[in-house]
Scaffold this motif. Sequence first.
Motif, PDB file in Angstrom:
ATOM      1  N   LEU A  32       0.492  -1.409   0.316  1.00  0.00           N
ATOM      2  CA  LEU A  32      -0.114  -0.040   0.062  1.00  0.00           C
ATOM      3  C   LEU A  32       0.974   1.058  -0.070  1.00  0.00           C
ATOM      4  O   LEU A  32       0.578   2.127   0.692  1.00  0.00           O
ATOM      5  N   GLN A  62      -3.895   9.648  -4.161  1.00  0.00           N
ATOM      6  CA  GLN A  62      -4.924   9.339  -4.991  1.00  0.00           C
ATOM      7  C   GLN A  62      -4.652   8.317  -6.154  1.00  0.00           C
ATOM      8  O   GLN A  62      -5.415   7.763  -6.533  1.00  0.00           O
ATOM      9  N   LEU A  64      -2.542   6.434  -5.581  1.00  0.00           N
ATOM     10  CA  LEU A  64      -2.445   4.710  -5.363  1.00  0.00           C
ATOM     11  C   LEU A  64      -3.898   4.021  -4.710  1.00  0.00           C
ATOM     12  O   LEU A  64      -4.126   3.099  -5.397  1.00  0.00           O
ATOM     13  N   ILE A  65      -4.402   5.486  -4.712  1.00  0.00           N
ATOM     14  CA  ILE A  65      -6.000   4.768  -4.451  1.00  0.00           C
ATOM     15  C   ILE A  65      -6.804   4.057  -5.528  1.00  0.00           C
ATOM     16  O   ILE A  65      -7.408   3.010  -5.721  1.00  0.00           O
ATOM     17  N   GLY A  66      -6.302   5.097  -6.706  1.00  0.00           N
ATOM     18  CA  GLY A  66      -7.023   4.439  -8.205  1.00  0.00           C
ATOM     19  C   GLY A  66      -6.574   3.347  -8.707  1.00  0.00           C
ATOM     20  O   GLY A  66      -7.174   2.321  -8.954  1.00  0.00           O
ATOM     21  N   LEU A  68      -5.613   0.946  -6.350  1.00  0.00           N
ATOM     22  CA  LEU A  68      -5.672  -0.452  -5.296  1.00  0.00           C
ATOM     23  C   LEU A  68      -7.613  -0.484  -5.796  1.00  0.00           C
ATOM     24  O   LEU A  68      -8.578  -1.737  -5.771  1.00  0.00           O
ATOM     25  N   PHE A  69      -7.896   0.631  -6.699  1.00  0.00           N
ATOM     26  CA  PHE A  69      -9.833   0.487  -7.159  1.00  0.00           C
ATOM     27  C   PHE A  69      -9.757  -0.188  -7.814  1.00  0.00           C
ATOM     28  O   PHE A  69     -10.723  -1.088  -8.901  1.00  0.00           O
ATOM     29  N   LEU A  71      -7.517  -2.922  -8.824  1.00  0.00           N
ATOM     30  CA  LEU A  71      -7.689  -4.270  -8.838  1.00  0.00           C
ATOM     31  C   LEU A  71      -8.543  -5.491  -8.530  1.00  0.00           C
ATOM     32  O   LEU A  71      -9.903  -4.927  -8.573  1.00  0.00           O
ATOM     33  N   THR A  73     -11.208  -7.226  -7.497  1.00  0.00           N
ATOM     34  CA  THR A  73     -12.281  -7.550  -5.965  1.00  0.00           C
ATOM     35  C   THR A  73     -12.531  -9.117  -6.133  1.00  0.00           C
ATOM     36  O   THR A  73     -13.261  -9.601  -6.713  1.00  0.00           O
ATOM     37  N   LEU A  81     -13.538  -6.537  -0.767  1.00  0.00           N
ATOM     38  CA  LEU A  81     -12.027  -7.185  -0.875  1.00  0.00           C
ATOM     39  C   LEU A  81     -11.026  -6.448  -2.344  1.00  0.00           C
ATOM     40  O   LEU A  81     -11.649  -7.877  -2.754  1.00  0.00           O
ATOM     41  N   ALA A  82     -10.054  -6.080  -2.055  1.00  0.00           N
ATOM     42  CA  ALA A  82      -9.175  -5.845  -3.637  1.00  0.00           C
ATOM     43  C   ALA A  82      -8.718  -6.598  -3.068  1.00  0.00           C
ATOM     44  O   ALA A  82      -7.688  -7.297  -1.737  1.00  0.00           O
ATOM     45  N   GLN A  83      -8.258  -7.525  -3.689  1.00  0.00           N
ATOM     46  CA  GLN A  83      -7.040  -9.064  -4.237  1.00  0.00           C
ATOM     47  C   GLN A  83      -5.212  -8.003  -4.130  1.00  0.00           C
ATOM     48  O   GLN A  83      -5.272  -7.913  -5.495  1.00  0.00           O
ATOM     49  N   LEU A  84      -5.073  -8.463  -3.073  1.00  0.00           N
ATOM     50  CA  LEU A  84      -3.447  -7.421  -3.231  1.00  0.00           C
ATOM     51  C   LEU A  84      -2.455  -8.334  -4.139  1.00  0.00           C
ATOM     52  O   LEU A  84      -2.772  -9.438  -4.033  1.00  0.00           O
TER      53      LEU A  84
ATOM     54  N   LEU B 156      -2.076   3.888   4.414  1.00  0.00           N
ATOM     55  CA  LEU B 156      -0.835   3.788   2.902  1.00  0.00           C
ATOM     56  C   LEU B 156      -0.278   4.973   3.150  1.00  0.00           C
ATOM     57  O   LEU B 156       0.088   6.047   3.797  1.00  0.00           O
ATOM     58  N   ASP B 187      -2.734 -10.683   1.911  1.00  0.00           N
ATOM     59  CA  ASP B 187      -3.890 -11.154   0.735  1.00  0.00           C
ATOM     60  C   ASP B 187      -4.446 -10.408   0.072  1.00  0.00           C
ATOM     61  O   ASP B 187      -4.974 -10.155  -1.521  1.00  0.00           O
ATOM     62  N   SER B 188      -5.486  -9.928   0.726  1.00  0.00           N
ATOM     63  CA  SER B 188      -6.365  -9.264   0.335  1.00  0.00           C
ATOM     64  C   SER B 188      -6.803  -7.698   1.042  1.00  0.00           C
ATOM     65  O   SER B 188      -6.500  -8.007   2.496  1.00  0.00           O
ATOM     66  N   ILE B 189      -7.032  -6.065   0.469  1.00  0.00           N
ATOM     67  CA  ILE B 189      -7.766  -5.298   1.970  1.00  0.00           C
ATOM     68  C   ILE B 189      -8.971  -5.113   1.280  1.00  0.00           C
ATOM     69  O   ILE B 189      -9.268  -4.561   0.635  1.00  0.00           O
ATOM     70  N   SER B 190      -9.876  -4.740   2.677  1.00  0.00           N
ATOM     71  CA  SER B 190     -11.406  -3.790   2.224  1.00  0.00           C
ATOM     72  C   SER B 190     -10.550  -2.919   2.110  1.00  0.00           C
ATOM     73  O   SER B 190      -9.848  -2.061   2.892  1.00  0.00           O
ATOM     74  N   LEU B 191     -11.571  -2.460   0.385  1.00  0.00           N
ATOM     75  CA  LEU B 191     -11.466  -0.915  -0.130  1.00  0.00           C
ATOM     76  C   LEU B 191     -11.658   0.185   1.014  1.00  0.00           C
ATOM     77  O   LEU B 191     -11.542   1.582   0.365  1.00  0.00           O
ATOM     78  N   ARG B 274     -15.563   4.769 -11.353  1.00  0.00           N
ATOM     79  CA  ARG B 274     -15.285   3.906  -9.875  1.00  0.00           C
ATOM     80  C   ARG B 274     -13.982   4.350  -9.380  1.00  0.00           C
ATOM     81  O   ARG B 274     -14.668   4.130  -8.099  1.00  0.00           O
ATOM     82  N   THR B 275     -12.788   4.471  -9.333  1.00  0.00           N
ATOM     83  CA  THR B 275     -12.005   5.455  -8.717  1.00  0.00           C
ATOM     84  C   THR B 275     -12.038   6.784  -7.593  1.00  0.00           C
ATOM     85  O   THR B 275     -13.225   7.317  -8.599  1.00  0.00           O
ATOM     86  N   VAL B 278      -9.862  11.534  -3.817  1.00  0.00           N
ATOM     87  CA  VAL B 278      -9.610  11.389  -2.328  1.00  0.00           C
ATOM     88  C   VAL B 278      -9.273  12.989  -2.170  1.00  0.00           C
ATOM     89  O   VAL B 278      -8.995  13.803  -3.013  1.00  0.00           O
TER      90      VAL B 278
END
Lengths: 310, 376
Positions: A32, A62, A64-66, A68-69, A71, A73, A81-84, B156, B187-191, B274-275, B278
Motif C-alpha cells: 500500500l 489519489q 495509489l487509491i486509483g 487499488l480500486f 485491482l 475484487t 476486498l481488493a486482491q493485493l 497507506l 493478500d486482500s484488503i477491504s477498500l 469507479r475510482t 481523495v
Amino acid sequence: MDVSSILDAQKAREQNVQVDKETPFEIDCGHLMVTDLNPIDEESYTENLEEHLQNLARDGTQALIGALFGLPTTKSDYGPLAQLPSRAYQLPRAKPLPKPKPQTKWEKFAAAKGISHRKKDKRVWDEEKQEWVNRWGKDGKNKQVEEQWLTEVPRNADADYNPQLAARQERKERTAKNEKQRVANIARGESSSRKTELEKTLATTRVSTASMGKFDKKLEGEKKLRGIKRKFDPTEAPVGNEQKTALKLISSMDSDARKMRKTHRGDEPDNTLNARKAIRFASKGQGAAALAGARGGKGARGGRGGKGRR
Amino acid sequence: MLRVVKPKNARSKRALDAREPKEVEDPRTVVFVKGTHTGEVLNGVFKDLMALKRPHAVAFNKKNDIHPFDSTATNNGTTSSTAASSTAVQSLEFWSAKNDASMFLVGQTTKKRPNGMTFVRMFDGRVLDMIEVGVEGYKPMSDFKTPKSTPGNKPLIHFASELFDTHPRFIHLKSMFIDFFNGEEVDSISLLGLDHVISISLSPTPSTLNEATSLLPSTYSADSVQANPLAAVASASYLASNMPSTGVSNAAPSSLPKVHIRTYTTKLLKSGVRTPRVDLVPMGPSLDLVLRRYQAPDSDVLKLAMKRPKLKKQDVESGLGKKRKNLEVDEMGDLRGRVHVGVQDLSKLKGRKLKGLQDERLEKRQRSEDGEEDSE
C-alpha cells in the motif's frame, strides 16, 4: 441525440481522479505504498509548507487509491476486498527462514507410496453405548477392556491370568513403542550432522602426522585433501611466545573438555585394576557376597548379627 | 542470553511455537525504549507513534541507560565506553528475545543531540541496522481536532522526493519507515478500510546532493532497488567507512534535507467513476526530523536477512515468479488466453463410412474372394 456533452462530462470526471506527474508514481500495491520520485518544488515548499505537503500527499494517495480500486475484487461482509499482488519492495526478515523438518520414517514411506495423511478424530462412535467417546484419554476407547467390569477369559488361559492387566500391558507397550520410534526419528534427523562431524574428524586425523599425511598409505577411492599446507613457526621468537604455547597445550591436556572417557570414581584416579573382574575371579564366580560370607564364617562370630550381606 | 525453556504444557508450547521463524512473517513488534532522559517532546512523539503502531507496540516506561551508537562509533575509544556500548547491544538483544520484538525505538535527549530517536532493526536476535533522527518540529495528535483512524487498520504510505531512490541514506530511511509503519502481509484488503495515509516527504534537495548518485556503487540500478534496496546502502556505507575520519556517521547532517512526516485521514468522495476522489484531513502527529548518526547493515548479515523462501511448485504453475505466457487481460478486465494447437493431420481423419464412397478396388477384391469361397 447529441451525446458529446455527456461524454465530455464523463471525461472531466475521469480527469478529476487522475494525477499527471513528470515522473510517474512508483506504486507498490502489496505494501500500500506510493513513491513520488519528482523533485520537491522549492517555491511552494517555502511559501506554505503544510499546504504543499498536503497537496503532495493528496496526489500520491489519489494515484495509489486509483491503483487499488483497479485491482480485482471479491465480495465480503465488510465491503469489497481488493486482491493485493505480492510485495515488490523487499524488506529484511526479522528471523531466518524456517528450516525444513526432517521427515520421519513413516512420512518418507508414505511419500514414496503416495499415501496421504488422514487425520483421526479425537472421538469415536461407541455402538454399545450409542454415544461418542474419546479415542484416548479420559474414559478412552483404548482403555475399554481394562475398565469394563466383566471380561471373558480365554479357555486355555493360566490360573493367574488377569485379562485387565494383560490389556493394560498391551496398551503400555504400544505407547512405549511409539516413544521409541519418536526418539529414533529424532536421532535419524540429526544423523546428517553426525556424518559431517565424522568427516571432519577423519580429515583431522589424516593430517595429524609430521608430513601432514603425505607419506601415508592411501586407500582406494580416497579423496585428496585440499587446502592443506605445512606451517612452521619462525626459528627466532620471543621466549614469551614459546611459554604461552606450551602453557596452552598443557592446559588443554589438563581440561576435561576434550576427554573422551570420564572417570566415574573420583577417589580412585589410578583405576588400573578391574575390581569386578578380580572379585569374580577370587570368588570363582560366586560374587562379592559369597566372598564376604566365607570370610565372616571363619572370623569372629556374631559380630554383625549374623548378616552375611552388607 | 535467555535460558532455553522446554515447554511443560501444551499452552506454553503453543506460545513458544508462535515465536518460531515463519515463512510469512508477522509484522515487527516495536519496543519503545526511553533513555536516561527524554523530554516532553519525545514523550509525546512516543505516545503518538505508539497509537499508530498498536497493537504491535510495547512500551518501556522506565528509564534505561542505553546508548546504542556509542558501541560502534568508538572502536579506538576508552575501555569504559566500549563496555557501556556492548551492554547497550546486549540489552537490546535481551529485550528482543524476551518480548519477541524485532524493532526498537530508543529515545534520548542530550545537550549535544536534543530529542534524538534511534530506530533499531534486528535480525535473528541481533542488531541489523540503526538510524538516528532528531525531532525538530512536533505537533501532537491531540492538537488536531479531526477524526482519527481506526487502530489496526493498515496505513497507506506515501514517499515524496527523488532522493528516496538515489541517496543511500534515504533509501535506508525508506526501508526502515516501511518496516516501522507497515502492518502484516495480507493478500486482500477491504477498500473501505483505507482510512489513513502516512506521508513522508523531504525538503527540497540541496544542490550539493544533486550528484548524489555518485555515492552509490556502479552495480546499482533502478531494477535492483526493488529486489534488495538495502544492498546499495550496505555497500555504499562500506565505501564511505573506508575513507579516513568518517566512521559510522559520515556526511554532515546539516547538508541533508529535512524529513517531514505527516498523517492524514482519507475522505473518499464520489467522482462519478469507479475510482473515488481523495481528500485528506490532517490527523496528526506531524513530525519534522533531521538525520543524524546511522549504522548500515552488515552485508553478510543482510544477505541472510534478504533470503526468500523458494516458490512452491503450485505457485510457479499458477504463474508466480515468471511471466505468464499467452495470457492477457483485455479491456473488459477478462483474462484471455491463447492456446496453440499443433498442425492437424487430416489424413488420419475418420469420416462417416458410406457405401458409395468406399474404394472400388476394395469392393472388387471382396467380391472375388466371395466367389472363390463359393467355388470351393
